[in-house]
Motif scaffolding. Structure first.
Motif, PDB file in Angstrom:
ATOM      1  N   MET A   1     -11.242  -5.494   1.723  1.00 42.25           N
ATOM      2  CA  MET A   1     -10.453  -5.200   0.901  1.00 42.25           C
ATOM      3  C   MET A   1      -9.456  -5.250   0.558  1.00 42.25           C
ATOM      4  N   THR A   2      -8.670  -4.708  -0.447  1.00 40.83           N
ATOM      5  CA  THR A   2      -7.591  -4.576  -1.584  1.00 40.83           C
ATOM      6  C   THR A   2      -7.254  -3.668  -1.366  1.00 40.83           C
ATOM      7  N   PRO A   3      -6.121  -3.080  -0.689  1.00 47.99           N
ATOM      8  CA  PRO A   3      -5.852  -1.446  -0.998  1.00 47.99           C
ATOM      9  C   PRO A   3      -4.655  -1.817  -2.435  1.00 47.99           C
ATOM     10  N   HIS A   4      -5.219  -0.322  -2.994  1.00 46.58           N
ATOM     11  CA  HIS A   4      -3.923   0.210  -4.461  1.00 46.58           C
ATOM     12  C   HIS A   4      -2.857   0.747  -4.160  1.00 46.58           C
ATOM     13  N   LEU A   5      -1.712   0.236  -4.903  1.00 47.13           N
ATOM     14  CA  LEU A   5      -0.311   0.984  -4.731  1.00 47.13           C
ATOM     15  C   LEU A   5       0.050   1.230  -5.985  1.00 47.13           C
ATOM     16  N   PRO A   6       0.524   2.818  -5.858  1.00 44.11           N
ATOM     17  CA  PRO A   6       1.776   2.920  -7.476  1.00 44.11           C
ATOM     18  C   PRO A   6       2.091   1.065  -8.573  1.00 44.11           C
ATOM     19  N   ALA A   7       2.085   1.807  -9.221  1.00 43.58           N
ATOM     20  CA  ALA A   7       3.429   0.620 -10.340  1.00 43.58           C
ATOM     21  C   ALA A   7       3.922   0.084  -9.108  1.00 43.58           C
ATOM     22  N   GLN A   8       4.357  -1.192  -8.791  1.00 46.93           N
ATOM     23  CA  GLN A   8       5.874  -1.346  -7.908  1.00 46.93           C
ATOM     24  C   GLN A   8       6.949  -1.061  -8.231  1.00 46.93           C
ATOM     25  N   SER A   9       7.641  -0.479  -9.060  1.00 48.51           N
ATOM     26  CA  SER A   9       8.652  -0.144  -9.312  1.00 48.51           C
ATOM     27  C   SER A   9       9.183   1.211  -9.138  1.00 48.51           C
ATOM     28  N   MET A  10       7.180   2.195  -8.577  1.00 47.25           N
ATOM     29  CA  MET A  10       8.524   3.679  -8.581  1.00 47.25           C
ATOM     30  C   MET A  10       7.958   3.652  -7.064  1.00 47.25           C
ATOM     31  N   LEU A  11       7.412   2.525  -6.418  1.00 48.37           N
ATOM     32  CA  LEU A  11       8.050   2.548  -4.709  1.00 48.37           C
ATOM     33  C   LEU A  11       9.582   1.671  -4.348  1.00 48.37           C
ATOM     34  N   PRO A  12      10.097   2.097  -3.274  1.00 51.21           N
ATOM     35  CA  PRO A  12      11.641   1.551  -2.858  1.00 51.21           C
ATOM     36  C   PRO A  12      10.789   0.484  -2.136  1.00 51.21           C
ATOM     37  N   ALA A  13      11.929  -0.985  -2.919  1.00 45.33           N
ATOM     38  CA  ALA A  13      11.319  -2.004  -2.099  1.00 45.33           C
ATOM     39  C   ALA A  13      10.690  -2.514  -0.966  1.00 45.33           C
ATOM     40  N   ALA A  14      11.488  -1.495   0.169  1.00 43.95           N
ATOM     41  CA  ALA A  14      10.866  -1.602   1.837  1.00 43.95           C
ATOM     42  C   ALA A  14       9.727  -1.250   1.475  1.00 43.95           C
ATOM     43  N   LEU A  15       8.832  -0.994   0.437  1.00 41.74           N
ATOM     44  CA  LEU A  15       7.804   0.116   1.037  1.00 41.74           C
ATOM     45  C   LEU A  15       6.612  -1.070  -0.374  1.00 41.74           C
ATOM     46  N   ALA A  16       6.756  -1.635  -0.526  1.00 38.76           N
ATOM     47  CA  ALA A  16       6.431  -1.782  -2.043  1.00 38.76           C
ATOM     48  C   ALA A  16       5.247  -3.241  -1.228  1.00 38.76           C
ATOM     49  N   THR A  17       4.862  -2.905  -0.337  1.00 42.62           N
ATOM     50  CA  THR A  17       3.376  -3.982   0.428  1.00 42.62           C
ATOM     51  C   THR A  17       2.415  -2.838   1.257  1.00 42.62           C
ATOM     52  N   PRO A  18       1.436  -2.876   0.836  1.00 44.15           N
ATOM     53  CA  PRO A  18       0.812  -2.172   1.536  1.00 44.15           C
ATOM     54  C   PRO A  18       0.564  -2.082   2.816  1.00 44.15           C
ATOM     55  N   ALA A  19       1.048  -2.915   3.199  1.00 45.56           N
ATOM     56  CA  ALA A  19       1.315  -2.879   5.611  1.00 45.56           C
ATOM     57  C   ALA A  19       2.559  -1.964   5.218  1.00 45.56           C
ATOM     58  N   ALA A  20       3.020  -1.641   4.510  1.00 51.74           N
ATOM     59  CA  ALA A  20       5.034  -1.635   4.720  1.00 51.74           C
ATOM     60  C   ALA A  20       4.396  -0.131   3.897  1.00 51.74           C
ATOM     61  N   LEU A  21       3.340   0.541   3.427  1.00 54.28           N
ATOM     62  CA  LEU A  21       3.883   1.467   3.293  1.00 54.28           C
ATOM     63  C   LEU A  21       3.435   2.277   4.098  1.00 54.28           C
ATOM     64  N   THR A  22       1.555   1.552   4.720  1.00 54.92           N
ATOM     65  CA  THR A  22       1.291   2.445   5.719  1.00 54.92           C
ATOM     66  C   THR A  22       1.616   2.749   6.924  1.00 54.92           C
ATOM     67  N   ASP A  23       2.704   1.887   7.029  1.00 56.05           N
ATOM     68  CA  ASP A  23       3.161   1.615   8.674  1.00 56.05           C
ATOM     69  C   ASP A  23       4.301   3.223   8.316  1.00 56.05           C
ATOM     70  N   TYR A  24       5.035   2.687   7.164  1.00 52.73           N
ATOM     71  CA  TYR A  24       6.227   3.952   6.682  1.00 52.73           C
ATOM     72  C   TYR A  24       4.648   5.413   6.839  1.00 52.73           C
ATOM     73  N   LEU A  25       3.700   6.026   6.599  1.00 55.51           N
ATOM     74  CA  LEU A  25       2.811   7.030   6.621  1.00 55.51           C
ATOM     75  C   LEU A  25       2.521   7.588   7.554  1.00 55.51           C
ATOM     76  N   LEU A  26       2.332   6.064   7.886  1.00 51.74           N
ATOM     77  CA  LEU A  26       1.993   6.377   9.335  1.00 51.74           C
ATOM     78  C   LEU A  26       2.853   7.255  10.534  1.00 51.74           C
ATOM     79  N   HIS A  27       3.997   6.198  10.545  1.00 50.19           N
ATOM     80  CA  HIS A  27       5.135   6.592  11.347  1.00 50.19           C
ATOM     81  C   HIS A  27       5.807   8.155  10.752  1.00 50.19           C
ATOM     82  N   PHE A  28       5.051   9.095   9.798  1.00 51.77           N
ATOM     83  CA  PHE A  28       6.083  10.034   9.242  1.00 51.77           C
ATOM     84  C   PHE A  28       4.783  10.964   9.801  1.00 51.77           C
ATOM     85  N   VAL A  29       3.659  10.667  10.069  1.00 52.19           N
ATOM     86  CA  VAL A  29       1.895  11.412  10.158  1.00 52.19           C
ATOM     87  C   VAL A  29       2.405  11.746  11.736  1.00 52.19           C
TER      88      VAL A  29
END
Length: 172
Positions: A1-29
């Motif tokens: 399955m391919t994860p969905h992200l908001p428009a790339q321009s909406m995310l900080p560059a460091a979080l522009a991949t599904p893996a990076a965003l997932t890591d960031y959110l899991l770190h917070f949780v």
């Protein structure tokens, strides 16, 4: 399955991949004290790739479609009392009508988490969720109308004056 992200321009560059965003959110949780297990989820879950089991967030990266759903499910755990948190699991509201009201608290909790993390609300409030009302949530919260805020205040997680800054992320 391919994860969905908001428009790339909406995310900080460091979080522009599904893996990076997932890591960031899991770190917070994890940082706020919610246990996370990363493992395969054998059967379909209420949200693809996510499951709550005994107050723990279970994440299957191979099935996860919307990384922002991590915050939504974490919000269910967070707004549950510490004494009952270990009982939370599955579809939280399915056989627990008293939990329906907490859904509003979860929404404003998620918005506060997005603000805290510097993320657009569209990370959580994506078009394929929220029964077609994702734009309404984004617009309403963006205008400072925080439906459900009294619940977070009552739970001791913030104040009317300081929201979306939280005084705590987990209900006592």
């Amino acid at each position: 399955m391919t994860p969905h992200l908001p428009a790339q321009s909406m995310l900080p560059a460091a979080l522009a991949t599904p893996a990076a965003l997932t890591d960031y959110l899991l770190h917070f949780v994890r940082e706020i004290g919610i246990p996370v297990r990363e493992e395969p989820i054998p059967s379909p879950s209420f949200l693809p790739g996510l499951l709550i089991d005994a107050g723990q967030l279970v994440v299957d990266r191979d099935q996860l479609l919307y990384p922002g759903d991590i915050l939504h499910e974490a919000g269910h755990i967070a707004v549950t009392t510490a004494a009952e948190r270990h009982l939370v699991g599955g579809n939280v509201t399915e056989h627990n009508p008293e939990k329906e009201g907490e859904e509003m608290a979860v929404h404003v909790w998620c918005y506060a988490a997005c603000v805290h993390l510097g993320l657009p609300a569209a990370v959580v409030f994506h078009p394929d969720g929220y029964k077609g009302a994702s734009d309404w949530f984004i617009d309403t919260f963006g205008q400072g109308q925080y439906v459900g805020l009294p619940l977070l205040v009552w739970m001791g997680l913030t104040t009317n004056d300081t929201y979306p800054r939280m005084t705590g992320w987990l209900r006592a």
